[in-house]
Write a protein that holds these residues in place. Structure first.
Motif, PDB file in Angstrom:
ATOM      1  N   MET A   1      95.909  21.927  90.602  1.00 50.75           N
ATOM      2  CA  MET A   1      96.557  22.086  91.907  1.00 50.75           C
ATOM      3  C   MET A   1      97.474  23.274  91.830  1.00 50.75           C
ATOM      4  SD  MET A   1      98.988  19.582  93.880  1.00 50.75           S
ATOM      5  CE  MET A   1      98.800  19.282  95.613  1.00 50.75           C
ATOM      6  N   GLU A   2      96.978  24.380  92.224  1.00 51.01           N
ATOM      7  CA  GLU A   2      97.664  25.599  91.846  1.00 51.01           C
ATOM      8  C   GLU A   2      98.977  25.810  92.563  1.00 51.01           C
ATOM      9  OE1 GLU A   2      95.806  28.941  93.528  1.00 51.01           O
ATOM     10  OE2 GLU A   2      95.421  27.573  95.175  1.00 51.01           O
ATOM     11  N   ILE A  23      91.988  24.764  83.276  1.00 50.76           N
ATOM     12  CA  ILE A  23      90.691  25.126  83.849  1.00 50.76           C
ATOM     13  C   ILE A  23      90.816  26.549  84.403  1.00 50.76           C
ATOM     14  CG2 ILE A  23      89.026  24.581  85.678  1.00 50.76           C
ATOM     15  CD1 ILE A  23      89.123  22.285  83.774  1.00 50.76           C
ATOM     16  N   CYS A  25      89.962  29.525  86.723  1.00 48.42           N
ATOM     17  CA  CYS A  25      89.346  29.660  88.048  1.00 48.42           C
ATOM     18  C   CYS A  25      89.763  30.972  88.689  1.00 48.42           C
ATOM     19  CB  CYS A  25      89.734  28.478  88.927  1.00 48.42           C
ATOM     20  SG  CYS A  25      91.496  28.408  89.267  1.00 48.42           S
ATOM     21  N   ARG A  27      91.174  32.585  92.160  1.00 53.24           N
ATOM     22  CA  ARG A  27      91.838  32.242  93.405  1.00 53.24           C
ATOM     23  C   ARG A  27      91.767  33.421  94.372  1.00 53.24           C
ATOM     24  NH1 ARG A  27      97.832  31.938  93.565  1.00 53.24           N
ATOM     25  NH2 ARG A  27      97.588  31.741  91.322  1.00 53.24           N
ATOM     26  N   VAL A  38      94.394  26.407  85.970  1.00 53.69           N
ATOM     27  CA  VAL A  38      94.965  25.280  86.723  1.00 53.69           C
ATOM     28  C   VAL A  38      94.650  23.963  86.029  1.00 53.69           C
ATOM     29  CG1 VAL A  38      94.818  26.428  88.964  1.00 53.69           C
ATOM     30  CG2 VAL A  38      92.889  25.047  88.148  1.00 53.69           C
ATOM     31  N   VAL A  40      93.258  20.024  86.831  1.00 53.37           N
ATOM     32  CA  VAL A  40      92.570  19.202  87.843  1.00 53.37           C
ATOM     33  C   VAL A  40      92.484  17.771  87.312  1.00 53.37           C
ATOM     34  CG1 VAL A  40      91.193  21.148  88.711  1.00 53.37           C
ATOM     35  CG2 VAL A  40      90.251  19.661  86.935  1.00 53.37           C
ATOM     36  N   GLY A 159      97.733  17.953  88.964  1.00 53.71           N
ATOM     37  CA  GLY A 159      96.366  18.394  89.187  1.00 53.71           C
ATOM     38  C   GLY A 159      95.829  18.161  90.586  1.00 53.71           C
ATOM     39  N   GLY A 160      96.610  17.537  91.459  1.00 53.20           N
ATOM     40  CA  GLY A 160      96.106  17.220  92.795  1.00 53.20           C
ATOM     41  C   GLY A 160      94.951  16.240  92.735  1.00 53.20           C
TER      42      GLY A 160
END
Lengths: 274, 274
Positions: A1-2, A23, A25, A27, A38, A40, A159-160
């Motif tokens: 969850m950035e 992780i 990624c 953006r 980030v 997750v 991490g949302g």
């Protein structure tokens, strides 16, 4: 969850099995790409064996797995308490839980309902028992509890992508659980209450997720008379809540909430009366 | 969904089976109670019989039920196309679907995985097939499609509490489905594609819900190389996406998005290059 990346340092991630860390990624924001790292939510497929027979596989967040297994078996009516469990082994590495019941002849149910709630809430039984309780609360208490819950959502902050639920005595949160599955959060709470010999009766349940009929039936099984969600209930959940004597509260956010059933359980706050 | 009450008049509610209308509730806002009427999502328990045997009960929103049943059977590998279905009767009043397969001797699977995604995504098979496709898109296209999807979320605008997914050719939305279950939205899309003889191959999938491994496996089954969500993916979904050749995009909101796998499928927009 950035968007919460800056919060990550406050919590020791190594302890948090519920989070897949670092992780990589890409953006995109305002026409610009940035490569970043980030966290997750983790996800596992936990296979539950009961008396050496495969009962079900639950996709879940790998935290409080013993609570999840016990709570699931209890919610489904397979056990009615810890006494029904002769032994239990939960092996995270092998993604399996091996439960032996006190009754080795117990006949496992086979038909399953797939529920719309995030959380693998199989329903082997669908009847609910009316909740008998004098518990009341106030909008102010409910909204304050929702704020407490949000503060305790550790995995979400990292991490949302997870739901959280909590059991409360209307003043404090007694048990909190997070999971990628909405229903799993309730099963984890139920299981933890069994292990801690904590009664769920006359308590209040809070959840960040929507309330479907299945969530409501789990609450009735807990004999919880007030269920609060940040989101919407379904029509069936409202009907059930009315029948089962449960005050169903939705859209509890900021200074607002909506009561769909048994509004008499939500009295005016003391400070409103003054 | 009371905050959208003023939108309700634009849509003919009588046509919308997915919405339970005129639910009386009490709204608390800024220390004041108001009795009001709202719409919430409908929910039903659809029992699916295959060759006269009960297969599963899915809690779902009562729209596009024939698509849901076909898509579910296809996603679970029970049918590989309409040819495998000799007859199907979906009776909403009795909450049942009666499917006869062309092969009356077909042996139904019995083990089920309960998935964390809203939507009763039982998994009878869990292996995914690598997606082979040259499809690419741009952040601008993806964000524009998400806006289109939000505009087409009729049930959500009326009652809140539902997920929506859409199949797209990167320019337009081809099929849209709403349901209280995340997974059900994908099954409804899959089923509608079977009925309309629309290929899911080389398309893009958009969803308002989180992406768990189960959502990803359904996408792989559709041979969809790009999956976009408004929310977070799980760690397992990201691993699977990397293995299966699927670009997994999360947090697609406003002018932002995050790509967790196969970023080469998200090229720069033409207007960015200029």
């Amino acid at each position: 969850m950035e968007k919460k990346l800056n919060k990550q340092e406050e919590i020791d991630v190594s302890d948090l099995k519920g989070v897949a860390a670092d992780i990589i990624c890409d953006r995109f924001s305002g026409e610009r790409w940035v490569r970043t790292s980030v966290h997750v939510p983790s996800e596992m497929a936990l296979k539950i064996y009961v008396n050496c027979q495969e009962l079900v596989t639950i996709l879940c967040t790998p935290t409080k797995l013993n609570c999840l297994v016990l709570g699931f078996l209890y919610a489904e009516g397979i056990i009615s308490g810890l006494d029904d469990v002769a032994s239990m082994r939960v092996c995270e590495e092998e993604s399996l839980a091996d439960v032996r019941l006190s009754n080795p002849e117990y006949e496992l149910p086979t038909l399953r309902t797939l529920t719309p709630g995030c959380g693998g809430g199989a329903v082997f039984k669908t009847q609910g028992q009316r909740v008998d309780s004098d518990l009341v609360t106030t909008p102010t208490e409910v909204l304050s509890l929702m704020k407490q819950l949000q503060k305790q959502m550790v995995l979400y902050r990292l991490g949302g992508g997870v739901h959280a639920s909590a059991l409360s005595d209307t003043k404090n949160l007694l048990v909190v659980a997070e999971d990628i599955g909405r229903h799993n959060t309730l099963d984890k709470i139920q299981g933890e209450c069994l292990l801690r010999q904590l009664s769920t009766r006359d308590r209040l349940l809070l959840s960040t997720g929507r309330v479907s009929s299945e969530m409501l039936l789990k609450a009735a099984k807990m004999q919880v008379p007030i269920v609060v969600s940040r989101h919407s209930p379904t029509g069936s959940a409202i009907s059930l809540a009315r029948d089962l004597g449960i005050a169903l509260v939705g859209y509890a956010r900021g200074s607002r909430l909506v009561v769909y059933s048994h509004p008499e359980r939500l009295i005016r706050s003391a400070d409103e009366d003054s």
